[in-house]
Write an enzyme that holds these catalytic residues in place. Structure first.
Site, short mmCIF file in Angstrom:
data_model
loop_
_atom_site.label_atom_id
_atom_site.label_comp_id
_atom_site.label_asym_id
_atom_site.label_seq_id
_atom_site.Cartn_x
_atom_site.Cartn_y
_atom_site.Cartn_z
CD GLU A 39 -1.28 2.29 2.17
OE1 GLU A 39 -1.54 3.47 1.86
OE2 GLU A 39 -0.56 1.98 3.12
CG ASP A 43 -0.03 6.87 -0.92
OD1 ASP A 43 -1.13 7.38 -1.17
OD2 ASP A 43 0.90 7.51 -0.36
CG ASP A 112 -5.26 1.68 3.53
OD1 ASP A 112 -5.17 2.81 3.01
OD2 ASP A 112 -5.29 1.49 4.76
CD GLU A 115 -3.47 4.46 -1.55
OE1 GLU A 115 -3.60 5.67 -1.82
OE2 GLU A 115 -3.15 4.05 -0.40
#
Length: 224
Positions: A39, A43, A112, A115
Site C-alpha cells: 500500500e 500510494d 488501502d 493502493e
C-alpha cells in the site's frame, strides 16, 4: 471469478506471481504477509501518475488547483468508492474471526487495498504497466475533471476572505465528541473573533466538522 481474472478485467493485467497478488489482497488481520508495505508503494506511484496526468491535461492550472484536482481523485473516500464499484471487497482476504466484522466494507480498508494492488502491479509488471492500469480504472474520472469544479476547501476560503478584509482569523472549538473509537463523531463551533458570526456542525472527524462549520459561516457572510 478468481482474483487473477478479476484483476485482468479491471486493471488490464495479470500478475506472474500469485503470492504477490494474494499479499496485495490480504488485510493486516491475516498476519505478517499483509498488504501494508505494498500500500505504501502503490500510494506513491498513484500520486505520481495522477500528478503527471493532471500536469499535462491542465497546462493553465496553478499548483493549488492541481493539488485539489489530485486530492479529488486519490483521497480515501474516492478510492473507496472506486474499489466498491469494481467489487474489490469480494476478493479481500481477512483473518479468522473477521469475516463478519464488516472490515471488508470499511472505506479505509478498501482504499488501502486498492493502493496495495497498484504496488503489486509495479513490482510484478513495472511502472508502465501500472500507469496503464491506473489510466484504465481512473480514465472516466480523469476525463470528467475540469478546473471549474475546483474550489478551495471552506476553511481556506474563510481564512482568505477574512484576511482580505483585515479581520482576525476564526476560532474552531470542539463542542462535543461521541461514539466508539472506530466510529467517532464530532461537533465543532466556528466563531469569528468579533462575535458577528458563529456556526456549529458535525462530522466523522474533527477536521470534517471544522470544514462544515466554516462552510456555514461562509454562507452567513454571503460567500457560500
Amino acid at each position: 471469478m478468481n482474483a487473477q481474472r478479476w484483476l485482468e478485467a479491471h486493471f488490464g493485467c495479470r500478475l506472474q506471481k500469485d503470492a504477490l497478488l494474494r499479499q496485495a489482497l490480504s488485510h493486516r488481520s491475516v498476519g505478517s504477509e499483509n498488504n501494508e508495505r505494498l500500500e505504501f508503494l502503490g500510494d506513491a506511484v498513484l500520486d505520481y501518475v495522477i500528478s503527471e496526468a493532471l500536469y499535462e491535461r491542465f497546462p493553465e492550472a496553478d499548483e493549488g488547483q492541481l493539488s485539489r484536482l489530485r486530492v479529488s481523485l486519490v483521497k480515501g473516500s474516492a478510492l473507496a468508492k472506486l474499489a466498491a464499484e469494481i467489487e474489490l471487497a469480494d476478493h479481500l482476504l481477512v483473518g479468522a474471526g473477521q469475516n463478519h466484522s464488516g472490515v471488508r466494507q470499511r472505506s479505509s480498508v478498501l482504499a488501502d487495498t486498492l493502493e496495495a494492488l497498484l504496488g503489486a502491479i509495479v513490482l510484478d509488471q513495472g511502472v508502465e504497466a501500472c500507469r496503464q492500469a491506473i489510466f484504465r480504472i481512473f480514465g472516466e474520472r480523469l476525463d470528467s475533471l475540469s478546473l471549474d469544479q475546483v474550489r478551495k476547501d471552506p476553511k481556506t476560503r474563510l481564512q482568505e476572505y477574512l484576511q482580505g478584509r483585515h479581520r482576525p482569523l476564526p476560532h474552531y472549538r470542539l463542542v462535543d465528541a461521541w461514539g466508539e473509537d472506530h466510529n467517532r463523531s464530532f461537533r465543532v463551533a466556528c466563531e469569528l473573533e468579533d462575535g458577528t458570526e458563529r456556526a456549529e456542525a458535525e462530522g466523522r472527524s474533527r477536521r470534517a466538522a471544522e470544514q462544515a462549520a466554516a462552510g456555514l459561516v461562509l454562507q452567513s457572510l454571503g460567500q457560500g
